[in-house]
Write an enzyme that holds these catalytic residues in place. Sequence first.
Site, PDB file in Angstrom:
ATOM      1  N   ASP A   8       0.908  -1.201  -0.071  1.00 12.55           N
ATOM      2  CA  ASP A   8       0.121   0.050  -0.106  1.00 12.55           C
ATOM      3  C   ASP A   8       0.920   1.180  -0.068  1.00 12.55           C
ATOM      4  O   ASP A   8       2.136   1.122  -0.050  1.00 12.55           O
ATOM      5  CB  ASP A   8      -1.053   0.044   1.249  1.00 12.55           C
ATOM      6  CG  ASP A   8      -0.100   0.325   2.462  1.00 12.55           C
ATOM      7  OD1 ASP A   8       0.941   0.277   2.581  1.00 12.55           O
ATOM      8  OD2 ASP A   8      -1.010   0.509   3.531  1.00 12.55           O
ATOM      9  N   CYS A  65       2.775  -3.198   4.075  1.00 10.19           N
ATOM     10  CA  CYS A  65       1.888  -2.107   4.604  1.00 10.19           C
ATOM     11  C   CYS A  65       2.410  -1.228   5.510  1.00 10.19           C
ATOM     12  O   CYS A  65       3.525  -1.795   5.941  1.00 10.19           O
ATOM     13  CB  CYS A  65       0.414  -2.505   4.645  1.00 10.19           C
ATOM     14  SG  CYS A  65       0.194  -3.507   6.250  1.00 10.19           S
ATOM     15  N   GLY A  68       2.039  -4.016   8.322  1.00 11.37           N
ATOM     16  CA  GLY A  68       2.163  -5.357   7.902  1.00 11.37           C
ATOM     17  C   GLY A  68       1.260  -6.375   8.556  1.00 11.37           C
ATOM     18  O   GLY A  68       1.004  -7.444   7.974  1.00 11.37           O
ATOM     19  N   GLY A  70      -2.219  -5.685   8.484  1.00  8.75           N
ATOM     20  CA  GLY A  70      -3.449  -5.640   7.462  1.00  8.75           C
ATOM     21  C   GLY A  70      -3.194  -6.574   6.265  1.00  8.75           C
ATOM     22  O   GLY A  70      -3.957  -7.251   5.735  1.00  8.75           O
TER      23      GLY A  70
END
Length: 93
Positions: A8, A65, A68, A70
């Site tokens: 992301d 992300c 980490g 999610g």
Amino acid sequence: MKIAIACDHGGLNLKNALLKYLENNGYEYKDFGTYSPDSCDYPDYALQAAEAVASGEFDRGIVVCSTGIGVSIVCNKVPGIRCAHCHDPYCAK
């Protein structure tokens, strides 16, 4: 070894560093995004990478992300995937 990689916006810098490592060490990979620091939803990218590994198209996956957590949750919802939250080299081993 073929690697699926995704992130992301919060993991973009780390993903870009990982891409350089993969390139310099001869790994074949596909970058599933994101490609900009603009705010985005991590499931959009992590799910694509996890499904590509689950299908057998890729041998392994790396998802990043901000925390980490999610991306790990999203990937673990894909049948056949076991995604671990690795925050240091010891955990990654």
